[in-house]
Design an enzyme around this catalytic site. Structure first.
Site, mmCIF file in Angstrom:
data_model
loop_
_atom_site.group_PDB
_atom_site.id
_atom_site.type_symbol
_atom_site.label_atom_id
_atom_site.label_comp_id
_atom_site.label_asym_id
_atom_site.label_seq_id
_atom_site.Cartn_x
_atom_site.Cartn_y
_atom_site.Cartn_z
ATOM 1 N N ARG A 235 -4.636 2.367 -4.713
ATOM 2 C CA ARG A 235 -4.098 3.480 -3.941
ATOM 3 C C ARG A 235 -3.436 4.469 -4.892
ATOM 4 O O ARG A 235 -2.734 4.077 -5.827
ATOM 5 C CB ARG A 235 -3.083 3.005 -2.890
ATOM 6 C CG ARG A 235 -3.711 2.331 -1.677
ATOM 7 C CD ARG A 235 -4.503 3.320 -0.828
ATOM 8 N NE ARG A 235 -5.087 2.718 0.361
ATOM 9 C CZ ARG A 235 -6.327 2.249 0.432
ATOM 10 N NH1 ARG A 235 -7.108 2.295 -0.652
ATOM 11 N NH2 ARG A 235 -6.796 1.747 1.563
ATOM 12 N N GLU A 264 -5.570 12.860 -2.562
ATOM 13 C CA GLU A 264 -7.022 12.872 -2.507
ATOM 14 C C GLU A 264 -7.608 13.366 -1.193
ATOM 15 O O GLU A 264 -8.771 13.778 -1.146
ATOM 16 C CB GLU A 264 -7.578 11.479 -2.809
ATOM 17 C CG GLU A 264 -7.309 10.438 -1.748
ATOM 18 C CD GLU A 264 -7.915 9.087 -2.108
ATOM 19 O OE1 GLU A 264 -8.736 8.596 -1.317
ATOM 20 O OE2 GLU A 264 -7.579 8.523 -3.177
ATOM 21 N N HIS A 296 -12.956 7.933 -5.170
ATOM 22 C CA HIS A 296 -12.847 6.822 -4.218
ATOM 23 C C HIS A 296 -14.222 6.188 -3.981
ATOM 24 O O HIS A 296 -14.668 5.997 -2.851
ATOM 25 C CB HIS A 296 -12.234 7.292 -2.898
ATOM 26 C CG HIS A 296 -11.410 6.243 -2.229
ATOM 27 N ND1 HIS A 296 -10.095 6.419 -1.901
ATOM 28 C CD2 HIS A 296 -11.725 4.985 -1.843
ATOM 29 C CE1 HIS A 296 -9.624 5.319 -1.321
ATOM 30 N NE2 HIS A 296 -10.603 4.439 -1.283
#
Length: 332
Positions: A235, A264, A296
């Site tokens: 994270r 993000e 990601h």
């Protein structure tokens, strides 16, 4: 039974439609992320809403969803730090997630980022395409014999530790709940401060919670070896980005690989190739030659997407039937 998806991409449609052949839900997909700006567009009587990592399930949003008849929030991801669980409990909405979708996918991506950085294969690829076969500037180092620290040894961290042990690394770990199998395989558990001081390479595999936000910050960076390599596929909020940038500028961090970023939601899962990115922080990060950023992507394998779709649909079906499922987020 209708399921409304937010933050949906073509691959979500593909894998959920395939998995839905044996479940028979009515699937509807929206590309927009879920937040206060769009929640009123949810039709009354929609029983299930399916969301992803950057959807904002605030108390306000959950209240509107409850008023519209939503009974289940299905998170097609492992983390749930973007959900106000107290609000869901208050409104009687059940929340499920996918806690273990191919942990090897994320662990392998962490290793891929590590190898790319320390052997500079991304730079070599670009050079060779320009017919430049010189080796100057591509000097790397062996992983064999290095001390690798895994912060968090859940399913993903455990898979990562096993891979790094296969490279001949000394593997150390920090986790409130040591894994007996890893210990038997030679992984040494240490307090977090000792791990940070001892590791040549640190890879983050812990969830984001209030108590570990900005786990990597100015103070913890000072405890690390000069020349440390840091990989984060967990994270973005685990890193204090401004402090990391200062450490990169000073040369204290030798290499940084991140598949996640605190801001993000404004960037990842979008094609911004024709846009001006106004986020100066990510632009600064990407300007460093020793930083690798992916969007990601760590979860993004065929095996993981099949598992996400199947587990999500199965969990939703059982929850709507009033059953308990292991994937339900316990509201305490």
């Amino acid at each position: 039974m209708k399921m409304l998806f937010f933050s949906a991409k073509p691959y979500d449609r593909q894998f959920f439609h395939q998995a839905n052949e044996k479940h028979g839900f009515e699937l509807e997909f929206l590309e927009t992320h879920l937040g206060p700006h769009i929640v009123n567009a949810v039709d009354d009587g929609t029983p299930v809403v399916c969301t992803f990592v950057n959807d904002k399930l605030t108390e306000e949003v959950i209240g509107v969803l409850a008023a519209k008849g939503v009974k289940v929030l299905a998170l097609r991801c492992a983390g749930f730090n973007n959900v106000q669980l107290d609000a869901a409990r208050k409104h009687g909405i059940r929340v499920c997630r996918v806690p273990a979708y191919s942990p090897e996918a994320v662990a392998e991506h962490a290793v891929a980022m590590l190898l790319t950085l320390v052997r500079k294969t991304h730079k070599a690829y670009n050079r060779v395409r320009e017919q430049n076969f010189a080796l100057n500037g591509l000097l790397g180092f062996n992983l064999h014999g290095k001390t690798v620290g895994a912060v968090g040894t859940g399913k993903i961290g455990k898979a990562f530790c096993r891979i790094m042990a296969g490279f001949g690394c000394r593997v150390i770990a920090s986790d409130p709940f040591p894994d007996a199998e890893l210990q038997a395989a030679g992984v040494e558990y240490l307090p977090l401060e000792e791990l940070m001081a001892a590791a040549d390479i640190i890879s983050l595999h812990c969830p984001l919670a209030p108590e570990n936000k900005y786990l990597i910050n100015r103070e913890t960076l000072r405890k690390m070896k000069r020349g440390v390599t840091i990989i984060n596929t967990s994270r973005g909020g685990l890193l204090h980005t401004a402090d990391v940038i200062d450490s990169l500028k000073s040369g204290h961090i030798a290499y940084l690989g991140i598949d996640v970023y605190e801001q993000e939601e404004k960037l990842f899962f979008k094609d911004l190739s024709g846009s001006i990115i106004e986020d100066d922080t990510i632009q600064r990060l990407m300007s460093f030659p020793n930083v690798l950023v992916t969007g990601h992507q760590a979860f993004f394998t065929e095996e993981a997407l099949r598992q996400i779709a199947e587990v999500t649909l199965r969990s939703v079906g059982r929850l709507m039937n009033g059953e308990a499922v292991d994937e339900e987020v316990i509201l305490v």
